[in-house]
Write an enzyme that holds these catalytic residues in place. Structure first.
Site: not given
Length: 264
Positions: A19-20, A22, A24, A26, A142, A156
């Site tokens: 997921t994510g 596309t 960085g 990921g 994180s 977050y």
């Protein structure tokens, strides 16, 4: 029992979802899994800038239940299984200023994207992993789950702390059923967006990019290694964790922060 590993093609035949995936870290994880021979599916709200025919892209908003259900349905109907799930998606767009400026919407949107999206995807893909007694789930958390920045990313940090706890609990439940669950908690990662941000700081402050980076490092309380992580460094470790070489690893959190967290 001695095991033989093929390091060049160790994920051949495996279906992986990132997921994510596309940009960085990921994107780097996607490239690492592909190099190891996996068939990789990526999902994000927007398609990657450079189309790659070797990737199966699913456009979806994972902060909504309908988005996760779309991904689960398309993956299982197309491939019939999922071997590796990397819950990499993470985002924070809440305003700075501490708890008094945060609305219910700020909290809800952040929790949906950073905690409930992984929970829903796990729930959708785990049954077939358990049936086959095989599978790996990685939760990208994180260091803010342990070292929150209350002024700017309070929701977050809280969501990532929840993800760490949930990941450990899930591992306790499903590891006896053949599914490994692990948490990776990076610190500051030098993505393309971060590079642009540092260039902007440097230009506005009339300093070098290196000086801008060191200023941010100092604001974080210091990184003993002296620099942020590169996306490929995070991806390399994830590639190891999902491989047969890590078969005995489950229920553990791995921190990749260059020594940023000051305690053990």
């Amino acid at each position: 029992m001695e095991q033989q590993f093929n390091f060049n093609n160790e994920l051949a035949g495996k279906i992986a979802l990132v997921t994510g995936g596309t940009k960085g870290a990921g994107k780097a994880i996607v490239e690492r899994l592909q190099k190891a021979g996996a068939t990789v599916i990526i999902t994000a709200r927007n398609a990657p800038e450079n189309e790659n025919s070797n990737l199966h892209f699913i456009a979806a908003d994972l902060s909504a239940a309908a988005g996760t259900q779309k991904v689960i349905g398309e993956v299982l109907s197309t491939y019939g299984k999922l071997d590796i799930l990397v819950n990499n998606l993470g985002s924070s767009s809440t305003p700075a200023g501490g708890f008094t400026v945060l609305t219910d919407e700020d909290w809800e949107s952040t929790l949906q994207a950073n905690l409930l999206a992984p929970v829903r995807l796990d729930r959708g893909f785990l049954p077939q992993m358990i049936d086959r007694k095989s599978g790996v789930i990685i939760h990208i958390a994180s260091i803010q789950g342990k070292l929150p920045l209350y002024d700017s990313t309070l929701p977050y940090a809280a969501a990532k702390a929840g993800l760490r706890n949930y990941s450990k609990s899930l591992s306790n439940e499903v590891s006896p059923k053949g599914v490994r669950v692990l948490t990776v908690s990076p610190g500051w990662i030098r993505t393309e967006n971060v590079k642009v941000w540092l260039e902007t700081i440097a230009e506005n402050s009339k300093i070098s990019v290196e000086e801008a980076q060191q200023g941010v490092v100092a604001a974080l309380g210091g990184i003993p290694y002296g620099r942020p992580a590169e996306p490929e460094e995070v991806a390399e470790f994830v590639g190891f964790l999902v491989s047969p070489r890590a078969n005995y690893l489950t229920g553990t959190e791995y921190v990749i922060d260059g020594g940023t967290i000051p305690t053990i």
